[in-house]
Motif scaffolding. Structure first.
Motif, PDB file in Angstrom:
ATOM      1  N   PRO A  47       0.883  -0.759  -0.299  1.00  0.00           N
ATOM      2  CA  PRO A  47       0.065  -0.040   0.013  1.00  0.00           C
ATOM      3  C   PRO A  47       0.695   0.962  -0.162  1.00  0.00           C
ATOM      4  N   PHE A  48       0.624   2.535  -0.708  1.00  0.00           N
ATOM      5  CA  PHE A  48       1.385   3.087  -0.733  1.00  0.00           C
ATOM      6  C   PHE A  48       1.241   4.283   0.735  1.00  0.00           C
ATOM      7  N   PHE A  49       0.531   3.813   1.235  1.00  0.00           N
ATOM      8  CA  PHE A  49      -0.195   4.796   2.667  1.00  0.00           C
ATOM      9  C   PHE A  49       1.401   4.219   3.524  1.00  0.00           C
ATOM     10  N   ASN A  50       1.701   2.788   3.650  1.00  0.00           N
ATOM     11  CA  ASN A  50       3.059   1.936   4.330  1.00  0.00           C
ATOM     12  C   ASN A  50       4.363   3.198   3.581  1.00  0.00           C
ATOM     13  N   MET A  51       4.259   2.860   2.844  1.00  0.00           N
ATOM     14  CA  MET A  51       5.513   3.008   2.085  1.00  0.00           C
ATOM     15  C   MET A  51       5.664   4.293   2.511  1.00  0.00           C
ATOM     16  N   ALA A  52       4.766   5.093   2.579  1.00  0.00           N
ATOM     17  CA  ALA A  52       4.460   6.852   2.666  1.00  0.00           C
ATOM     18  C   ALA A  52       5.494   6.952   3.947  1.00  0.00           C
ATOM     19  N   VAL A  53       4.187   5.932   4.919  1.00  0.00           N
ATOM     20  CA  VAL A  53       4.334   6.702   6.404  1.00  0.00           C
ATOM     21  C   VAL A  53       6.201   5.958   6.432  1.00  0.00           C
ATOM     22  N   ALA A  54       6.287   4.920   6.326  1.00  0.00           N
ATOM     23  CA  ALA A  54       7.962   4.957   6.004  1.00  0.00           C
ATOM     24  C   ALA A  54       9.161   5.979   5.583  1.00  0.00           C
ATOM     25  N   CYS A  55       8.228   6.151   4.469  1.00  0.00           N
ATOM     26  CA  CYS A  55       9.467   8.130   4.652  1.00  0.00           C
ATOM     27  C   CYS A  55       9.840   9.003   5.803  1.00  0.00           C
ATOM     28  N   ILE A  56       7.961   9.033   5.642  1.00  0.00           N
ATOM     29  CA  ILE A  56       8.080  10.119   6.513  1.00  0.00           C
ATOM     30  C   ILE A  56       8.605  10.133   7.927  1.00  0.00           C
ATOM     31  N   LEU A  57       8.787   9.174   8.135  1.00  0.00           N
ATOM     32  CA  LEU A  57       8.645   8.297   9.949  1.00  0.00           C
ATOM     33  C   LEU A  57      11.042   8.603   9.517  1.00  0.00           C
ATOM     34  N   GLU A  58      11.079   7.545   8.257  1.00  0.00           N
ATOM     35  CA  GLU A  58      12.337   7.628   8.325  1.00  0.00           C
ATOM     36  C   GLU A  58      12.754   9.688   8.314  1.00  0.00           C
ATOM     37  N   ALA A  59      12.164  10.648   7.916  1.00  0.00           N
ATOM     38  CA  ALA A  59      12.389  12.234   7.822  1.00  0.00           C
ATOM     39  C   ALA A  59      12.656  12.629   9.161  1.00  0.00           C
ATOM     40  N   ILE A  60      11.452  12.379  10.055  1.00  0.00           N
ATOM     41  CA  ILE A  60      11.392  13.445  10.828  1.00  0.00           C
ATOM     42  C   ILE A  60      11.829  12.411  11.807  1.00  0.00           C
ATOM     43  N   ASN A  61      12.325  11.380  12.052  1.00  0.00           N
ATOM     44  CA  ASN A  61      13.685  11.055  12.676  1.00  0.00           C
ATOM     45  C   ASN A  61      14.603  11.224  12.818  1.00  0.00           C
ATOM     46  N   GLU A  62      15.289  12.183  11.336  1.00  0.00           N
ATOM     47  CA  GLU A  62      16.584  12.304  11.455  1.00  0.00           C
ATOM     48  C   GLU A  62      16.840  14.138  12.092  1.00  0.00           C
ATOM     49  N   ILE A  63      16.027  14.538  12.576  1.00  0.00           N
ATOM     50  CA  ILE A  63      15.565  15.605  12.836  1.00  0.00           C
ATOM     51  C   ILE A  63      15.802  16.303  14.081  1.00  0.00           C
ATOM     52  N   SER A  64      16.833  16.291  15.084  1.00  0.00           N
ATOM     53  CA  SER A  64      16.503  16.052  16.659  1.00  0.00           C
ATOM     54  C   SER A  64      15.516  17.282  17.036  1.00  0.00           C
ATOM     55  N   GLU A  65      14.987  18.100  16.369  1.00  0.00           N
ATOM     56  CA  GLU A  65      14.229  19.053  17.360  1.00  0.00           C
ATOM     57  C   GLU A  65      12.916  18.494  16.883  1.00  0.00           C
ATOM     58  N   ARG A  95     -10.280   4.186  14.240  1.00  0.00           N
ATOM     59  CA  ARG A  95      -9.627   3.702  15.344  1.00  0.00           C
ATOM     60  C   ARG A  95      -7.676   4.032  14.898  1.00  0.00           C
ATOM     61  N   GLU A  96      -7.219   4.027  16.456  1.00  0.00           N
ATOM     62  CA  GLU A  96      -5.754   4.800  15.425  1.00  0.00           C
ATOM     63  C   GLU A  96      -4.557   3.427  15.937  1.00  0.00           C
ATOM     64  N   ILE A  97      -3.364   3.490  14.989  1.00  0.00           N
ATOM     65  CA  ILE A  97      -2.287   3.024  15.988  1.00  0.00           C
ATOM     66  C   ILE A  97      -0.960   2.819  15.931  1.00  0.00           C
ATOM     67  N   GLU A  98      -0.793   2.313  16.453  1.00  0.00           N
ATOM     68  CA  GLU A  98       1.183   3.502  16.683  1.00  0.00           C
ATOM     69  C   GLU A  98       1.419   2.074  15.643  1.00  0.00           C
ATOM     70  N   ILE A  99       2.668   2.924  15.211  1.00  0.00           N
ATOM     71  CA  ILE A  99       3.712   2.375  13.672  1.00  0.00           C
ATOM     72  C   ILE A  99       5.214   2.441  14.297  1.00  0.00           C
ATOM     73  N   LEU A 100       5.802   1.643  14.688  1.00  0.00           N
ATOM     74  CA  LEU A 100       6.998   2.048  14.925  1.00  0.00           C
ATOM     75  C   LEU A 100       8.157   1.844  13.275  1.00  0.00           C
ATOM     76  N   PRO A 101       9.196   3.164  13.524  1.00  0.00           N
ATOM     77  CA  PRO A 101       9.705   3.415  12.458  1.00  0.00           C
ATOM     78  C   PRO A 101      10.074   2.024  11.166  1.00  0.00           C
ATOM     79  N   LEU A 102      10.655   2.020  10.645  1.00  0.00           N
ATOM     80  CA  LEU A 102      11.285   1.193   9.757  1.00  0.00           C
ATOM     81  C   LEU A 102      12.563   0.581   9.772  1.00  0.00           C
ATOM     82  N   SER A 103      13.562   1.825  10.188  1.00  0.00           N
ATOM     83  CA  SER A 103      14.338   1.181  11.779  1.00  0.00           C
ATOM     84  C   SER A 103      14.065   0.133  12.705  1.00  0.00           C
ATOM     85  N   GLU A 104      13.142  -0.144  13.293  1.00  0.00           N
ATOM     86  CA  GLU A 104      13.225  -1.401  14.265  1.00  0.00           C
ATOM     87  C   GLU A 104      12.101  -2.543  13.323  1.00  0.00           C
ATOM     88  N   HIS A 105      12.791  -2.496  12.397  1.00  0.00           N
ATOM     89  CA  HIS A 105      12.276  -4.066  11.208  1.00  0.00           C
ATOM     90  C   HIS A 105      13.745  -4.653  10.873  1.00  0.00           C
TER      91      HIS A 105
END
Length: 213
Positions: A47-65, A95-105
């Motif tokens: 799913p494109f949604f899953n791929m987008a989540v992976a990209c977003i989490l990778e990007a935001i986790n690279e910025i400390s602030e 309903r909401e789910i929690e998603i761990l970043p790609l680095s945890e897989h």
């Protein structure tokens, strides 16, 4: 919830800017190229949604602030943050789910399977936390509005000095998706917005960067 490490920063809460404003939250919407990730998701049956989540989490986790929080009147920075995402049900409830970043897989494929399993068994995977506590947790809120190609949007504000980043993306049109980012101006400035959008587009333009060697 995953218990990530955090470090205390030498920052006085009383010295943080914009605390006395009506709100320290501010937003920006930028259209970013996402055609290659869309094509990759279709080619690999993800799913494109899953791929987008992976990209977003990778990007935001690279910025400390974006990973800074205030706990017991002290400033901390988490080493990682997860996503909290609403998932629409057949009756159009959320309903909401929690998603761990790609680095945890172990792999992108495993990350995709992990999200699909959470969606399938959402009754046992639903993320239920008192809203007032969420701002101290290592999370950001990710939402997709796949039906609308919006120019800008506003997000609800739980409290004037809310810290949790909120990211919403919309419909893919002409190879681009609108991505709205709302964050706290106490820690995040225009330069950090710039970094986020650059990093996000880098991953969306080159999804192969997500693949671990």
């Amino acid at each position: 919830m995953e218990q990530y490490n955090k470090k205390e920063l030498n920052i006085e809460v009383k010295n943080l800017p914009f605390q006395d404003f009506l709100t320290s939250r501010y937003s920006m919407t930028v259209r970013v190229n996402a055609q290659k990730t869309y094509e990759y998701s279709k080619k690999n049956n993800m799913p494109f949604f899953n791929m987008a989540v992976a990209c977003i989490l990778e990007a935001i986790n690279e910025i400390s602030e974006f990973k800074r929080r205030i706990i017991d009147n002290k400033v901390y920075e988490y080493d990682k943050i997860n996503a909290i995402s609403p998932i629409m049900q057949e009756d159009h409830t959320i309903r909401e789910i929690e998603i761990l970043p790609l680095s945890e897989h172990d792999s992108l494929e495993r990350f995709n399977e992990y999200i699909e399993e959470k969606k399938k068994n959402i009754e046992s995977n639903e993320f239920l936390v008192e809203p007032s506590l969420r701002d101290q947790m290592p999370i950001c809120n990710l939402s997709c509005i796949p039906w609308i190609n919006f120019d800008s949007m506003t997000n609800i504000i739980a409290s004037p000095n809310q810290l949790m980043p909120v990211i919403t993306w919309g419909k893919l049109v002409d190879g681009k998706i609108p991505v709205s980012l709302t964050a706290s101006h106490m820690f995040v400035f225009s330069y950090h917005f710039k970094l986020f959008y650059e990093k996000l587009e880098q991953y969306l333009e080159k999804p192969e960067l997500l693949i671990k060697g």
